[in-house]
Design a protein around this motif. Structure first.
Motif, PDB file in Angstrom:
ATOM      1  N   ASN A 227       0.779  -1.150  -0.040  1.00  0.00           N
ATOM      2  CA  ASN A 227      -0.084   0.076   0.067  1.00  0.00           C
ATOM      3  C   ASN A 227       0.869   1.439   0.215  1.00  0.00           C
ATOM      4  O   ASN A 227       0.387   2.368  -0.475  1.00  0.00           O
TER       5      ASN A 227
ATOM      6  N   THR B 182       1.913   1.701  -3.610  1.00  0.00           N
ATOM      7  CA  THR B 182       0.929   2.410  -4.417  1.00  0.00           C
ATOM      8  C   THR B 182       0.309   3.857  -4.220  1.00  0.00           C
ATOM      9  O   THR B 182      -0.457   4.393  -4.671  1.00  0.00           O
TER      10      THR B 182
ATOM     11  N   PHE C 213       0.495   8.231  -9.180  1.00  0.00           N
ATOM     12  CA  PHE C 213       0.193   7.510  -7.943  1.00  0.00           C
ATOM     13  C   PHE C 213      -1.240   8.321  -7.483  1.00  0.00           C
ATOM     14  O   PHE C 213      -1.486   9.385  -6.829  1.00  0.00           O
TER      15      PHE C 213
ATOM     16  N   ASN D 250      -9.055  -3.231  -2.539  1.00  0.00           N
ATOM     17  CA  ASN D 250      -7.521  -3.023  -2.479  1.00  0.00           C
ATOM     18  C   ASN D 250      -7.033  -4.069  -1.772  1.00  0.00           C
ATOM     19  O   ASN D 250      -6.016  -4.658  -2.561  1.00  0.00           O
TER      20      ASN D 250
ATOM     21  N   PHE E 180       0.736  -4.251 -11.402  1.00  0.00           N
ATOM     22  CA  PHE E 180       0.965  -3.348 -10.280  1.00  0.00           C
ATOM     23  C   PHE E 180       0.071  -2.190 -10.450  1.00  0.00           C
ATOM     24  O   PHE E 180      -0.829  -1.490  -9.657  1.00  0.00           O
TER      25      PHE E 180
END
Length: 364
Positions: free
Chosen positions: A188, A191, A282, A306, A320
């Motif tokens: 997390n 990302t 992002f 998620n 990804f």
């Protein structure tokens, strides 16, 4: 001498849990472990129980909730990862203990249920960013706060353009430059979903509107977050990256624990830099702000989708760059329930979001 604080630790075998036990081991005159709960690592759980002389031990979320209700504690540390921490958070808030909250997801997804239960002083954040904000807010009145500035390391892919992230691997995503964390939180951070979740958490903890919460990239991870006041002053909390400092503050709030972490070495030349967030590479932070502003079960859908996407990424079933699109698609797929958003509605949204995410991943 004050009585030792009785600590009930959930998620004892994880990163937060083991560091919490390290703080306690170094301060036996201040803390006593009265209960431990963990997930799969039974061998380490038993070893911890023997080391700290703990009889009350639980494995699994249901047993952890029962432990919170059955064992008298002054502080409950919720270090469980992900949505599984919601039940234990609610159970802790139904007791008289202080909740040292490392499980941000339980507040984020359960906001409509958890927020009304949060009496003043009952919840102390463990996340380094929110601990920093909590400390900085002591410098002024709440009405004098202009905005919160949440810092982000930028993760292992800081500075890369979106097209450069297309072929990154799970191993690369886990190579965090600053922090040592578990699989979910580390991914997390790669990302920046984690930073989006932290923005929602900051809103819920400190009652600051989303348009007054800003994310800035600070790769050194020395300034953990800042508060800007209406007179132009910005107060920052700075220390080397070490979770034992915010953990110790939560364990003995409002007191500080001597030598919980190392101070900054001011005899060594160093530079701290701050950069704007690249929302194109992002997009998770902007999406999280929109989700948090929408409220209801939207944060629960965001988080659940998620989690499924991250697991699929590590199983090499999802790229990804497809993690955030899966979240967006799940948000568009799972409807917002009508009526009051209660615990049942949050749990149902979580279930539907996971199913929707799994279907989207399978079709990708």
């Amino acid at each position: 001498m004050a009585e030792r604080r009785r600590v009930l630790l959930l998620g004892s075998t994880g990163s937060i849990g083991t560091q919490t036990l390290d703080v306690i081991a170094r301060n036996p005159e201040r803390f006593e472990v009265v209960g431990l709960a963990a997930g799969r690592n039974r061998a380490l759980l038993d070893e911890q129980a023997e080391r700290f002389g703990v009889r009350a031990v639980a494995q699994g979320t249901t047993e952890a909730e029962a432990l919170v209700r059955d064992v008298e504690a002054d502080v409950v540390v919720n270090g469980i990862t992900g949505a599984a921490g919601l039940g234990p958070t609610i159970a802790a808030l139904e007791t008289h203990a202080v909740l040292a909250l490392a499980n941000k997801e339980s507040l984020i997804i359960g906001g409509p249920v958890v927020k009304p239960m949060m009496a003043p002083g009952r919840v102390v954040p463990v996340d380094s960013e929110h601990s920093a904000i909590h400390q900085c807010l002591a410098s002024g009145a709440r009405g004098e706060v202009r905005r919160l500035v949440v810092t982000a390391s930028g993760g292992p892919f800081r500075g890369r353009r979106r097209e450069e992230l297309r072929d990154v691997t799970p191993e690369q995503a886990l190579a965090h430059p600053t922090w040592s964390m578990g699989l979910m939180v580390t991914t997390n951070s790669a990302t920046l979903v984690n930073k989006g979740l932290e923005v929602i958490e900051a809103h819920l903890l400190f009652d600051v509107p989303f348009d007054a919460i800003e994310v800035v990239v600070h790769p050194q991870s020395i300034v953990h977050s800042m508060v800007e006041f209406v007179d132009g002053a910005t107060i920052a909390q700075a220390s080397p990256p070490d979770m034992r400092l915010p953990i110790s503050l939560a364990l003995d709030h409002p007191h500080r624990v001597a030598d919980a972490g190392l101070p900054i070495d001011w005899t060594t030349a160093q530079s701290w830099t701050f950069e704007p967030l690249d929302d194109d590479a992002f997009p998770a932070v902007a999406l999280a702000k929109a989700v948090g502003a929408a409220g209801g079960t939207r944060p629960a859908v965001f988080n659940a989708a998620n989690e499924q996407a991250v697991h699929a990424f590590h199983a090499r079933r999802l790229a990804f760059l497809d993690i955030v699109p899966v979240i967006e698609a799940a948000l568009a797929t799972v409807p917002e329930p009508t009526g009051t958003v209660d615990l049942a509605a949050v749990l149902e949204a979580d279930r539907l979001a996971r199913a929707a995410a799994d279907a989207l991943i399978a079709a990708s």
